[in-house]
Design a protein around this motif. Structure first.
Motif, mmCIF file in Angstrom:
data_model
loop_
_atom_site.group_PDB
_atom_site.id
_atom_site.type_symbol
_atom_site.label_atom_id
_atom_site.label_comp_id
_atom_site.label_asym_id
_atom_site.label_seq_id
_atom_site.Cartn_x
_atom_site.Cartn_y
_atom_site.Cartn_z
ATOM 1 N N TRP A 146 -14.433 -17.895 -6.809
ATOM 2 C CA TRP A 146 -14.844 -16.550 -7.220
ATOM 3 C C TRP A 146 -14.791 -15.594 -6.030
ATOM 4 O O TRP A 146 -14.272 -14.489 -6.124
ATOM 5 C CB TRP A 146 -16.245 -16.622 -7.824
ATOM 6 N N GLN A 147 -15.331 -16.023 -4.888
ATOM 7 C CA GLN A 147 -15.324 -15.163 -3.712
ATOM 8 C C GLN A 147 -13.895 -14.868 -3.259
ATOM 9 O O GLN A 147 -13.587 -13.741 -2.859
ATOM 10 C CB GLN A 147 -16.121 -15.790 -2.571
ATOM 11 N N ASN A 148 -13.013 -15.853 -3.327
ATOM 12 C CA ASN A 148 -11.621 -15.594 -2.973
ATOM 13 C C ASN A 148 -10.987 -14.576 -3.913
ATOM 14 O O ASN A 148 -10.182 -13.738 -3.482
ATOM 15 C CB ASN A 148 -10.823 -16.899 -2.973
ATOM 16 N N ALA A 149 -11.367 -14.614 -5.199
ATOM 17 C CA ALA A 149 -10.862 -13.603 -6.131
ATOM 18 C C ALA A 149 -11.420 -12.226 -5.793
ATOM 19 O O ALA A 149 -10.720 -11.209 -5.914
ATOM 20 C CB ALA A 149 -11.221 -13.992 -7.566
ATOM 21 N N GLU A 150 -12.678 -12.163 -5.364
ATOM 22 C CA GLU A 150 -13.247 -10.888 -4.922
ATOM 23 C C GLU A 150 -12.503 -10.365 -3.694
ATOM 24 O O GLU A 150 -12.310 -9.147 -3.535
ATOM 25 C CB GLU A 150 -14.739 -11.055 -4.614
ATOM 26 N N VAL A 151 -12.092 -11.267 -2.801
ATOM 27 C CA VAL A 151 -11.322 -10.862 -1.618
ATOM 28 C C VAL A 151 -9.980 -10.278 -2.055
ATOM 29 O O VAL A 151 -9.550 -9.228 -1.538
ATOM 30 C CB VAL A 151 -11.112 -12.050 -0.667
ATOM 31 N N VAL A 152 -9.305 -10.931 -2.992
ATOM 32 C CA VAL A 152 -8.017 -10.414 -3.465
ATOM 33 C C VAL A 152 -8.196 -9.017 -4.043
ATOM 34 O O VAL A 152 -7.409 -8.100 -3.763
ATOM 35 C CB VAL A 152 -7.398 -11.377 -4.504
ATOM 36 N N MET B 1 -5.595 2.153 2.858
ATOM 37 C CA MET B 1 -5.358 2.211 4.299
ATOM 38 C C MET B 1 -4.187 3.122 4.645
ATOM 39 O O MET B 1 -4.250 3.890 5.617
ATOM 40 C CB MET B 1 -5.113 0.803 4.829
ATOM 41 N N VAL B 2 -3.136 3.070 3.855
ATOM 42 C CA VAL B 2 -1.963 3.867 4.190
ATOM 43 C C VAL B 2 -2.203 5.349 3.927
ATOM 44 O O VAL B 2 -1.471 6.203 4.442
ATOM 45 C CB VAL B 2 -0.728 3.376 3.406
ATOM 46 N N ALA B 3 -3.216 5.690 3.138
ATOM 47 C CA ALA B 3 -3.509 7.086 2.834
ATOM 48 C C ALA B 3 -4.309 7.759 3.937
ATOM 49 O O ALA B 3 -4.397 8.986 3.988
ATOM 50 C CB ALA B 3 -4.251 7.183 1.503
ATOM 51 N N GLY B 4 -4.915 6.980 4.841
ATOM 52 C CA GLY B 4 -5.735 7.534 5.899
ATOM 53 C C GLY B 4 -7.103 7.937 5.386
ATOM 54 O O GLY B 4 -7.445 7.761 4.218
ATOM 55 N N GLY B 5 -7.935 8.500 6.281
ATOM 56 C CA GLY B 5 -9.279 8.898 5.901
ATOM 57 C C GLY B 5 -10.248 7.734 5.896
ATOM 58 O O GLY B 5 -9.911 6.607 6.289
ATOM 59 N N PRO B 6 -11.481 7.979 5.442
ATOM 60 C CA PRO B 6 -12.534 6.968 5.536
ATOM 61 C C PRO B 6 -12.532 5.925 4.428
ATOM 62 O O PRO B 6 -13.297 4.972 4.488
ATOM 63 C CB PRO B 6 -13.812 7.812 5.447
ATOM 64 N N ASP B 7 -11.658 6.078 3.397
ATOM 65 C CA ASP B 7 -11.774 5.223 2.217
ATOM 66 C C ASP B 7 -11.569 3.752 2.537
ATOM 67 O O ASP B 7 -12.297 2.889 2.027
ATOM 68 C CB ASP B 7 -10.773 5.663 1.144
ATOM 69 N N SER B 8 -10.570 3.418 3.363
ATOM 70 C CA SER B 8 -10.315 1.997 3.643
ATOM 71 C C SER B 8 -11.489 1.382 4.401
ATOM 72 O O SER B 8 -11.889 0.239 4.125
ATOM 73 C CB SER B 8 -9.011 1.828 4.430
ATOM 74 N N TRP B 9 -12.055 2.133 5.370
ATOM 75 C CA TRP B 9 -13.238 1.637 6.085
ATOM 76 C C TRP B 9 -14.380 1.372 5.099
ATOM 77 O O TRP B 9 -15.027 0.323 5.150
ATOM 78 C CB TRP B 9 -13.669 2.642 7.143
ATOM 79 N N ASN B 10 -14.618 2.308 4.198
ATOM 80 C CA ASN B 10 -15.727 2.174 3.262
ATOM 81 C C ASN B 10 -15.500 1.039 2.273
ATOM 82 O O ASN B 10 -16.444 0.333 1.902
ATOM 83 C CB ASN B 10 -15.950 3.485 2.514
ATOM 84 N N ILE B 11 -14.255 0.846 1.834
ATOM 85 C CA ILE B 11 -13.944 -0.282 0.950
ATOM 86 C C ILE B 11 -14.242 -1.592 1.670
ATOM 87 O O ILE B 11 -14.830 -2.519 1.103
ATOM 88 C CB ILE B 11 -12.471 -0.221 0.502
ATOM 89 N N ARG B 12 -13.839 -1.674 2.936
ATOM 90 C CA ARG B 12 -14.051 -2.905 3.697
ATOM 91 C C ARG B 12 -15.539 -3.198 3.874
ATOM 92 O O ARG B 12 -16.009 -4.314 3.617
ATOM 93 C CB ARG B 12 -13.362 -2.791 5.059
ATOM 94 N N GLY C 170 0.819 -1.204 0.000
ATOM 95 C CA GLY C 170 0.000 0.000 0.000
ATOM 96 C C GLY C 170 0.850 1.250 0.000
ATOM 97 O O GLY C 170 0.569 2.212 -0.732
ATOM 98 N N ALA C 171 1.903 1.259 0.812
ATOM 99 C CA ALA C 171 2.769 2.432 0.870
ATOM 100 C C ALA C 171 3.509 2.634 -0.447
ATOM 101 O O ALA C 171 3.612 3.753 -0.958
ATOM 102 C CB ALA C 171 3.763 2.281 2.026
ATOM 103 N N GLU D 9 -6.640 -5.652 -2.292
ATOM 104 C CA GLU D 9 -5.728 -4.757 -3.013
ATOM 105 C C GLU D 9 -6.167 -3.310 -2.859
ATOM 106 O O GLU D 9 -5.354 -2.427 -2.568
ATOM 107 C CB GLU D 9 -5.675 -5.167 -4.486
ATOM 108 N N ARG D 10 -7.455 -3.055 -3.005
ATOM 109 C CA ARG D 10 -7.967 -1.689 -2.843
ATOM 110 C C ARG D 10 -7.861 -1.239 -1.386
ATOM 111 O O ARG D 10 -7.507 -0.096 -1.092
ATOM 112 C CB ARG D 10 -9.425 -1.616 -3.306
ATOM 113 N N TYR D 11 -8.180 -2.160 -0.464
ATOM 114 C CA TYR D 11 -8.197 -1.813 0.959
ATOM 115 C C TYR D 11 -6.815 -1.407 1.452
ATOM 116 O O TYR D 11 -6.646 -0.351 2.081
ATOM 117 C CB TYR D 11 -8.712 -2.999 1.771
ATOM 118 N N TYR D 12 -5.788 -2.233 1.178
ATOM 119 C CA TYR D 12 -4.467 -1.939 1.709
ATOM 120 C C TYR D 12 -3.861 -0.708 1.044
ATOM 121 O O TYR D 12 -3.112 0.040 1.670
ATOM 122 C CB TYR D 12 -3.559 -3.156 1.542
#
Length: 418
Positions: free
Chosen positions: A209-215, A225-236, A173-174, A219-222
């Motif tokens: 398929w669900q495992n691919a959705e998790v991947v 997450m390093v950028a801060g703000g609400p985006d990682s929470w909302n993605i999760r 993410g960083a 990818e979007r979540y991590y």
């Protein structure tokens, strides 16, 4: 508003009447480590499955770990004979959320219940969360290696993209903030390939398929997450709601789902200060997607007691004292007004001001410091809008974790550990 004293599972009758037409029932908890919440949630869930025909339980846990539990409780080929064996395989910190005696007891009941039913009518147990990037990647490799070797290339490309970062997904993410290290293209190819395969029937294909959705979600979540703000929470939370909707589709047009997650996910974010911070959650998303009448949100709360939690992210859990709730809080008011245990069903014109007005509502995550009670650990809440019903336990006792080792977790999420 209706108030029913709780003493036996039959006392949930007014709540079951409320969920008669609901397609989704979300049952929260104000901590991840209180025995009483898990026990009462189990009693309510048993009745929803046995008397109301609910199709599955979906929890705030990882898909691969929960899939092993699902195979056990549905007596699927290769599944563990004792669901506790599957629960003991949970390694991601905090393991005690699901690897505990209370969940093991429920899962043993669910397996026994299911074995009296045909395969197509058995109630499942699934994970909604987004954290399991590497575990889901390995599950995809295992599936494609046996079922579709020609599709392995897409999975290998995705793996090679993440491989330089090892298990330290926060470093991915960083890095993605400063160099062209992003893996979206590889993940999209993997997702498209496994989604195509899942169009044909079969539980293994759906799980791949669900495992691919998790991947893809991880990818979007991590990265966020390093950028801060609400985006990682909302993605999760959006990922968890998308997973719930896929499960409802998978189980069929008459499917009904039960969700187990923290109050902070279950209670409608629009009735809290989360909305002002730009955050959404699964309670809000479910109401928006399915309609208020098709969704019942149930919260939990207590005045004092003990809880299993950790003083720092990734540290060993311990039993901690939860002090009496602070002045002006929801919990202090319920301590003054309610019996030791009760279920409150909201609605109607007779709701008191403390139900419709805003008050602080306690939220304890897997990371907890009781000394913060004077200024933290509370969410301003309009109780009657946040939930459709509320289960009150004046005093709670700590959960009973299974003795399993915990691997290091990912970076801490906000609010702490929920």
């Amino acid at each position: 508003m209706l108030v029913q004293r709780l003493g036996a599972p039959s006392d949930f009758d007014p709540l079951l009447e409320r969920v008669r037409d609901a397609r989704v029932v979300m049952i929260g908890e104000s901590t991840h480590g209180s025995y009483d919440y898990y026990r009462l949630r189990e009693q309510l869930t048993r009745r929803l499955i046995a008397e109301c025909g609910f199709s599955f339980v979906a929890v705030e846990g990882d898909w691969p770990d929960c899939d092993r539990v699902h195979r056990s409780v549905t007596a699927a080929p290769g599944g563990a004979l004792d669901p506790q064996t599957a629960l003991e395989g949970f390694e991601r910190w905090p393991t005690w959320m699901w690897a505990n005696a209370e969940v093991a007891r429920f899962c043993r009941w669910l397996r026994a219940w299911n074995q009296e039913l045909p395969d197509g009518q058995r109630a499942g147990f699934h994970g909604l969360d987004v954290y399991s990037l590497w575990e889901s990647m390995q599950a995809i490799f295992d599936y494609l290696g046996e079922e579709d070797p020609t599709s392995l290339e897409a999975a290998q490309d995705a793996y090679r993209c993440f491989e330089p970062y090892g298990k330290r997904v926060e470093e991915y993410g960083a890095a993605s903030r400063f160099v062209s290290a992003r893996c979206e293209e590889e993940v999209v190819r993997l997702l498209a390939r496994t989604r195509e395969q899942a169009m044909s029937d079969g539980p293994d294909r759906f799980s791949a398929w669900q495992n691919a959705e998790v991947v893809a979600g991880a990818e979007r979540y991590y990265r966020a997450m390093v950028a801060g703000g609400p985006d990682s929470w909302n993605i999760r939370d959006t990922h968890m709601q998308d997973t719930l909707d896929r499960l409802l589709d998978r189980y069929g047009p008459d499917a009904r789902g039960i969700v187990w997650a923290h109050n902070t996910h279950v209670g409608d974010a629009r009735a809290t200060d989360m909305a002002a911070d730009g955050m959404v959650n699964i309670g809000q998303l479910a109401r928006e997607r399915h309609g208020n009448d098709a969704v019942t949100l149930v919260g939990f709360g207590s005045y004092r007691g003990t809880v299993i939690a950790a003083p720092r992210w990734g540290s060993p859990s311990e039993a901690m004292i939860v002090p009496p709730a602070r002045e002006g809080s929801v919990e202090r008011r319920l301590h003054e007004l309610m019996p030791e245990r009760a279920v409150l069903v909201f609605g109607g014109d007779d709701q008191p001001e403390w139900v419709t007005g805003t008050a602080d509502h306690r939220a304890i995550g897997v990371v907890y410091d009781p000394s913060f009670e004077s200024w933290g650990n509370y969410v301003p809440t309009r109780l009657g809008e946040r939930y459709d019903a509320f289960i009150w336990c004046d005093e709670t006792t700590a959960l009973h974790p299974l003795p399993v080792p915990a691997a290091a977790g990912e970076m801490e999420t906000y609010p702490a550990g929920v």
